[in-house]
Design an enzyme around this catalytic site. Structure first.
Site, PDB file in Angstrom:
ATOM      1  N   ARG A 235       0.862  -1.174   0.000  1.00  9.35           N
ATOM      2  CA  ARG A 235       0.000   0.000   0.000  1.00  9.35           C
ATOM      3  C   ARG A 235       0.900   1.227   0.000  1.00  9.35           C
ATOM      4  O   ARG A 235       1.970   1.232   0.622  1.00  9.35           O
ATOM      5  CB  ARG A 235      -0.921   0.030   1.227  1.00  9.35           C
ATOM      6  N   GLU A 264      -3.652   7.240  -4.729  1.00 11.54           N
ATOM      7  CA  GLU A 264      -3.979   6.688  -6.046  1.00 11.54           C
ATOM      8  C   GLU A 264      -5.332   7.202  -6.556  1.00 11.54           C
ATOM      9  O   GLU A 264      -6.254   7.373  -5.760  1.00 11.54           O
ATOM     10  CB  GLU A 264      -4.013   5.160  -5.966  1.00 11.54           C
ATOM     11  N   HIS A 282      -0.774   0.150 -10.063  1.00 15.06           N
ATOM     12  CA  HIS A 282      -1.380  -0.788  -9.113  1.00 15.06           C
ATOM     13  C   HIS A 282      -1.970  -2.001  -9.849  1.00 15.06           C
ATOM     14  O   HIS A 282      -3.166  -2.263  -9.796  1.00 15.06           O
ATOM     15  CB  HIS A 282      -2.457  -0.101  -8.278  1.00 15.06           C
ATOM     16  N   GLY A 284      -0.557  -5.238  -9.467  1.00 16.97           N
ATOM     17  CA  GLY A 284       0.097  -6.419  -8.918  1.00 16.97           C
ATOM     18  C   GLY A 284      -0.679  -7.710  -9.097  1.00 16.97           C
ATOM     19  O   GLY A 284      -0.082  -8.778  -9.258  1.00 16.97           O
TER      20      GLY A 284
END
Length: 316
Positions: A235, A264, A282, A284
């Site tokens: 995070r 974000e 982001h 992942g």
């Protein structure tokens, strides 16, 4: 006789695969699409027992307390920091997430970020595309992973998967967490500053909690040093972003590879313009295979609770 489907509040706009499955068993109320959220909550029928949401959207105390019959919040994502877990506990609401099914994917992306940063893959790609190889000659030499030491902040399920992949590159693994884990073959550090001082790479994959927010501080970055590199796939708030920008601009650390950010989708210009940074939006766990498995687990948890069975992946 047609059975009435139980009501479910859709707090986040989940994938069509998830929504289509939920629609088979539940009457969906799309809070995610409502312009006036408060009015939408007030107009809901009595007896809403189910919520489906996303890890980034979560579920607030306001929503939980507006639904006195709420029994379960099923969240899409391994991180559940956006769900007010304390409010859920107070009101006897079960919370589930989607762990394990994304471990390998996030670990792959982590190693991809490390390789990209070490070997300057994005820079080299643009160097060739711009014709600079022909006009300017070879690029400078780069770093590599083989034989380096990586310190992992958060040796949970994903952290262990990252460690296994890193070992394929003959990397030495050490870790920091809340406590030492028995039977792990890696050296434990109780202090992230001390660990940062001893490693070449610092990988952040801990959950966001009051104890971990800002854990990668200016002091940790200073300890990581001018040959050290940071990777964050957890995070954004685990890293002091201003301290990171300062460390990158001053050469306090060699570089950073980031999949997550503090605000974000906003990424500070100071990060976007740094040459020693690799940035991802982001992603992942953003593969077809993994997101399908995550969505299916959201549905399975809700269906299990609907049938009176134990949920598969409880948080509380």
């Amino acid at each position: 006789m047609t059975m009435t489907k139980p009501d479910l509040l859709l707090v986040a706009n989940l994938t069509p695969r998830v929504v289509d499955q939920l629609d088979q068993d539940f009457t969906l109320h799309r809070y995610c699409d409502a312009e006036d959220k408060a009015a939408f909550l007030a107009a809901l029928p009595d007896g809403v027992r189910f919520i489906a949401t996303g890890g980034g959207t979560g579920c607030s105390r306001e929503i939980i307390e507006a639904l006195p019959d709420l029994e379960i919040i099923s969240s899409f994502g391994v991180g559940y920091d956006a769900v007010d877990v304390e409010a859920a506990k107070e009101h006897g609401v079960r919370v589930t997430n989607t762990p394990d099914v994304l471990n390998d994917c996030v670990a792959e992306v982590t190693l991809a970020l490390m390789l990209a940063l070490a070997h300057r893959v994005p820079d080299s790609h643009e160097y060739v595309r711009a014709g600079r190889w022909e006009s300017e000659g070879a690029m400078p030499l780069t770093a590599e992973l083989t034989g380096a030491t990586v310190g992992i902040i958060g040796l949970g399920r994903i952290g262990k998967a990252i460690a296994r992949l890193a070992q394929a590159f003959s990397m030495r693994i050490v870790y920091h967490g809340r406590s030492e884990q028995a039977h792990q073959p890696y050296q434990y550090y109780a202090d992230p500053v001390s660990m940062a001082r001893d490693v070449d790479w610092l990988v952040v994959i801990a959950p966001s909690t009051p104890q971990t927010r800002g854990i990668v501080s200016a002091e940790v970055l200073e300890a990581l040093g001018s040959d050290g590199r940071l990777v964050n796939v957890a995070r954004g708030d685990l890293v002091d972003e201003e301290a990171l920008i300062d460390a990158l601009s001053k050469g306090t650390i060699a570089g950073a590879a980031l999949d997550v950010f503090a605000q974000e989708p906003h990424v500070p210009e100071a990060l976007r313009t740094q040459e020693n940074v690799v940035l991802l939006p982001h992603i992942g766990s953003a593969t077809h295979k993994t997101r399908a498995a995550m969505g299916d687990l959201v549905v399975k948890n809700l269906r299990a609770h609907l049938r009176g069975e134990p949920v598969l992946t409880p948080v509380v």
